[in-house]
Design a protein around this motif. Structure first.
Motif, PDB file in Angstrom:
ATOM      1  N   GLN A 193       0.860  -1.181   0.000  1.00  0.00           N
ATOM      2  CA  GLN A 193       0.000   0.000   0.000  1.00  0.00           C
ATOM      3  C   GLN A 193       0.899   1.234   0.000  1.00  0.00           C
ATOM      4  O   GLN A 193       1.856   1.319   0.771  1.00  0.00           O
ATOM      5  CB  GLN A 193      -0.902   0.001   1.237  1.00  0.00           C
ATOM      6  N   VAL A 194       0.601   2.184  -0.885  1.00  0.00           N
ATOM      7  CA  VAL A 194       1.438   3.376  -1.032  1.00  0.00           C
ATOM      8  C   VAL A 194       0.709   4.589  -0.454  1.00  0.00           C
ATOM      9  O   VAL A 194      -0.436   4.879  -0.833  1.00  0.00           O
ATOM     10  CB  VAL A 194       1.784   3.629  -2.508  1.00  0.00           C
ATOM     11  N   ILE A 195       1.385   5.283   0.471  1.00  0.00           N
ATOM     12  CA  ILE A 195       0.857   6.522   1.059  1.00  0.00           C
ATOM     13  C   ILE A 195       1.736   7.673   0.566  1.00  0.00           C
ATOM     14  O   ILE A 195       2.949   7.673   0.796  1.00  0.00           O
ATOM     15  CB  ILE A 195       0.878   6.463   2.601  1.00  0.00           C
ATOM     16  N   MET A 196       1.144   8.634  -0.126  1.00  0.00           N
ATOM     17  CA  MET A 196       1.896   9.759  -0.666  1.00  0.00           C
ATOM     18  C   MET A 196       2.081  10.831   0.410  1.00  0.00           C
ATOM     19  O   MET A 196       1.180  11.061   1.233  1.00  0.00           O
ATOM     20  CB  MET A 196       1.175  10.374  -1.876  1.00  0.00           C
ATOM     21  N   ILE A 197       3.243  11.486   0.391  1.00  0.00           N
ATOM     22  CA  ILE A 197       3.535  12.600   1.295  1.00  0.00           C
ATOM     23  C   ILE A 197       3.632  13.855   0.443  1.00  0.00           C
ATOM     24  O   ILE A 197       4.381  13.902  -0.528  1.00  0.00           O
ATOM     25  CB  ILE A 197       4.855  12.386   2.066  1.00  0.00           C
ATOM     26  N   THR A 198       2.839  14.866   0.775  1.00  0.00           N
ATOM     27  CA  THR A 198       2.787  16.071  -0.046  1.00  0.00           C
ATOM     28  C   THR A 198       2.878  17.333   0.804  1.00  0.00           C
ATOM     29  O   THR A 198       2.477  17.342   1.970  1.00  0.00           O
ATOM     30  CB  THR A 198       1.485  16.101  -0.871  1.00  0.00           C
ATOM     31  N   GLY A 199       3.410  18.413   0.203  1.00  0.00           N
ATOM     32  CA  GLY A 199       3.460  19.709   0.875  1.00  0.00           C
ATOM     33  C   GLY A 199       2.205  20.506   0.602  1.00  0.00           C
ATOM     34  O   GLY A 199       1.310  20.075  -0.144  1.00  0.00           O
ATOM     35  N   HIS A 200       2.116  21.683   1.213  1.00  0.00           N
ATOM     36  CA  HIS A 200       0.958  22.560   0.977  1.00  0.00           C
ATOM     37  C   HIS A 200       0.870  22.912  -0.501  1.00  0.00           C
ATOM     38  O   HIS A 200       1.875  23.126  -1.175  1.00  0.00           O
ATOM     39  CB  HIS A 200       1.092  23.848   1.800  1.00  0.00           C
ATOM     40  N   GLY A 201      -0.333  23.005  -1.023  1.00  0.00           N
ATOM     41  CA  GLY A 201      -0.518  23.372  -2.417  1.00  0.00           C
ATOM     42  C   GLY A 201      -0.367  22.224  -3.390  1.00  0.00           C
ATOM     43  O   GLY A 201      -0.451  22.427  -4.595  1.00  0.00           O
ATOM     44  N   SER A 202      -0.114  21.007  -2.869  1.00  0.00           N
ATOM     45  CA  SER A 202       0.090  19.854  -3.754  1.00  0.00           C
ATOM     46  C   SER A 202      -1.019  18.827  -3.613  1.00  0.00           C
ATOM     47  O   SER A 202      -0.870  17.679  -4.025  1.00  0.00           O
ATOM     48  CB  SER A 202       1.434  19.190  -3.450  1.00  0.00           C
ATOM     49  N   VAL A 203      -2.146  19.228  -3.007  1.00  0.00           N
ATOM     50  CA  VAL A 203      -3.223  18.290  -2.751  1.00  0.00           C
ATOM     51  C   VAL A 203      -3.791  17.724  -4.052  1.00  0.00           C
ATOM     52  O   VAL A 203      -4.107  16.538  -4.141  1.00  0.00           O
ATOM     53  CB  VAL A 203      -4.340  18.950  -1.906  1.00  0.00           C
ATOM     54  N   GLU A 204      -3.885  18.575  -5.074  1.00  0.00           N
ATOM     55  CA  GLU A 204      -4.419  18.094  -6.357  1.00  0.00           C
ATOM     56  C   GLU A 204      -3.543  16.973  -6.927  1.00  0.00           C
ATOM     57  O   GLU A 204      -4.039  15.991  -7.475  1.00  0.00           O
ATOM     58  CB  GLU A 204      -4.484  19.252  -7.357  1.00  0.00           C
ATOM     59  N   THR A 205      -2.237  17.126  -6.784  1.00  0.00           N
ATOM     60  CA  THR A 205      -1.314  16.091  -7.245  1.00  0.00           C
ATOM     61  C   THR A 205      -1.501  14.809  -6.452  1.00  0.00           C
ATOM     62  O   THR A 205      -1.458  13.703  -7.002  1.00  0.00           O
ATOM     63  CB  THR A 205       0.147  16.570  -7.120  1.00  0.00           C
ATOM     64  N   ALA A 206      -1.723  14.974  -5.125  1.00  0.00           N
ATOM     65  CA  ALA A 206      -1.934  13.806  -4.271  1.00  0.00           C
ATOM     66  C   ALA A 206      -3.215  13.065  -4.660  1.00  0.00           C
ATOM     67  O   ALA A 206      -3.255  11.836  -4.673  1.00  0.00           O
ATOM     68  CB  ALA A 206      -1.993  14.236  -2.803  1.00  0.00           C
ATOM     69  N   VAL A 207      -4.258  13.825  -4.977  1.00  0.00           N
ATOM     70  CA  VAL A 207      -5.518  13.214  -5.404  1.00  0.00           C
ATOM     71  C   VAL A 207      -5.307  12.452  -6.714  1.00  0.00           C
ATOM     72  O   VAL A 207      -5.827  11.347  -6.909  1.00  0.00           O
ATOM     73  CB  VAL A 207      -6.617  14.289  -5.566  1.00  0.00           C
TER      74      VAL A 207
END
Length: 453
Positions: free
Chosen positions: A76-90
């Motif tokens: 299972q892969v959990i992505m780590i993202t910074g502020h402003g990158s939520v769209e990329t995480a989705v």
């Protein structure tokens, strides 16, 4: 065995804090700074959860995720993202990631998300196991005979142990079934069961299939490949027909059993593995040891718990139970109305010797469920099984049989049909054919007559 977590993040502080909190929770944690390092490690080891930063130097997180999905990685892969990158995480979730975490990280949320991901992985594995159980024809040991009751006890004892097992038995007796039952009742039941038929793979390819190789190890090695041993890490490795392997492979298996490590072809680094080995053999390995065809040290390492499966002819009292069980099974699997079998037809099954053992009986029952339109299977239906063989023997494309061949074909099919009609009663059939029962038995053996021919 603790769950394995891999952290892929280029910030040392993030790697350190994540590693600390997850190790405090009892997880086995490894951390690397780049996608390239992570992919290289994943090819050598199996992980349950991967924490993957989206923004990485070199290969970014989305590229790494794409490669993981292309290689059918089960973690299972959990992505780590910074502020402003939520769209990329989705977008990453749409591409197969389990979830994402935003920086600055809440350590409490990290632990909860990792535990949820592990729960999801276990649910997916259990679902695969359940579907496999339904699809697999051999997932239940059917029978109440003394030999089967004793076999069930041996399976339970083997499942409670960590020792290696060798399962002996004729072709078709259900050796893989027994191996799977041992695995399912063991502490490794939620881990992988990896099967390899050692007799079916060319001798020179077996080491690569078992132990894997790295890119460039030989001209055709365009990429790394995990071997069956590494795929089974944490679970059970099922080695079918171990008596067939050559001396070099015997040494490699001995090394695995003694050291718990493997060395993929082309690699200079040994890889630690934890696998339970269950092997099978149609022949007794002890004479092979005495003949110097099988190493005695490997024999003693692998033959810790020998289990012998009796042929079907030695437990004929189980045949009526097997008939009823597989009639129900195939009626359900094939979407057919439930069928029954008359006592006269069952008697024919009891009179037959079943040289192909339980596999042959299962094949016959499946064909009955498909071919017999009535709800009840009677002795006259047994002759239906002759037809495919007769069609097969009909000369095709103007091929002319010799007189000798034609006589043999006719003789086999005629005897086979009379046996079917008479419910495999040899004495009655011999009287009809005006030969002695002994002469008929010899004909059956020499012509290779079987119930599903």
């Amino acid at each position: 065995m603790s769950d394995k977590i891999l952290i892929i993040d280029d910030e040392p502080g993030i790697r350190s804090s994540l590693r600390g909190i997850l190790e405090d929770e009892g997880f086995n944690v490894q951390a690397v700074a780049s996608g390239e390092e992570g992919l290289a490690l994943i090819k050598r080891e199996n992980f349950d959860v991967i924490l993957l930063d989206i923004w990485l130097e070199g290969l970014d997180g989305l590229e790494v995720l794409k490669k993981l999905k292309e290689e059918e990685e089960k973690a299972q892969v959990i992505m780590i993202t910074g502020h402003g990158s939520v769209e990329t995480a989705v977008r990453a979730i749409k591409q197969g990631a389990y979830d994402f975490l935003e920086k600055p990280l809440s350590l409490e949320k990290v632990v909860v998300t990792v535990k949820n991901a592990l729960h999801q992985k276990k649910l997916e594995e259990e679902n695969l196991i359940l579907r496999s159980k339904f699809r697999n024809k051999y997932q239940k040991l059917v029978g109440e005979s003394p030999v089967i009751k004793e076999l069930k006890k041996k399976i339970a004892k083997a499942a409670a142990s960590k020792a290696s097992v060798v399962i002996y038995g004729e072709s078709g007796t259900g050796k893989e079934l027994v191996a799977r039952l041992i695995h399912q009742q063991s502490s490794r039941k939620n881990k992988k069961f990896i099967h390899i038929n050692l007799a079916a793979i060319p001798e020179h390819l077996l080491p690569r299939e078992l132990f894997g190789y790295i890119k460039g190890a030989f001209p055709e090695a365009a990429s790394d490949k995990k071997g069956k041993v590494l795929l089974a890490n944490g679970g059970t490795l099922f080695l079918d027909e171990i008596g067939e392997i050559n001396p070099l492979l015997q040494i490699k298996l001995l090394h695995l059993l003694e050291k718990g490590i493997i060395e993929p072809e082309g690699s200079l680094e040994p890889i630690p593995v934890d696998v339970r080995i269950i092997a099978t053999s149609q022949v007794n390995l002890a004479p092979l040891v005495r003949a110097k065809r099988f190493r005695d040290d490997l024999f003693f390492k692998i033959n810790v718990l020998p289990i012998v499966i009796p042929p079907l002819r030695e437990r004929k009292e189980d045949i009526p139970l097997l008939i009823d069980y597989y009639l129900d099974y195939f009626s359900l699997e094939l979407g057919k109305k439930k069928k029954t079998m008359t006592s006269a037809a069952k008697k024919a099954f009891l009179n037959y010797s079943w040289p192909g053992n339980i596999s042959e009986l299962i094949n016959v029952i499946e064909r009955f469920v498909i071919m017999v339109p009535e709800d009840e299977i009677r002795p006259e239906h047994l002759s239906l099984l002759v037809e495919p063989r007769e069609l097969q023997l009909t000369p095709q494309n103007n091929h002319i049989l010799s007189l000798k061949e034609a006589i043999l074909h006719f003789e086999k099919e005629y005897i086979h049909r009379r046996l079917m009609t008479n419910g495999w009663e040899v004495k009655r059939t011999a009287q009809e054919l005006k030969v002695t029962p002994q002469e008929l038995k010899e004909k059956i053996r020499s012509l290779g007559i079987r119930i599903a021919d």
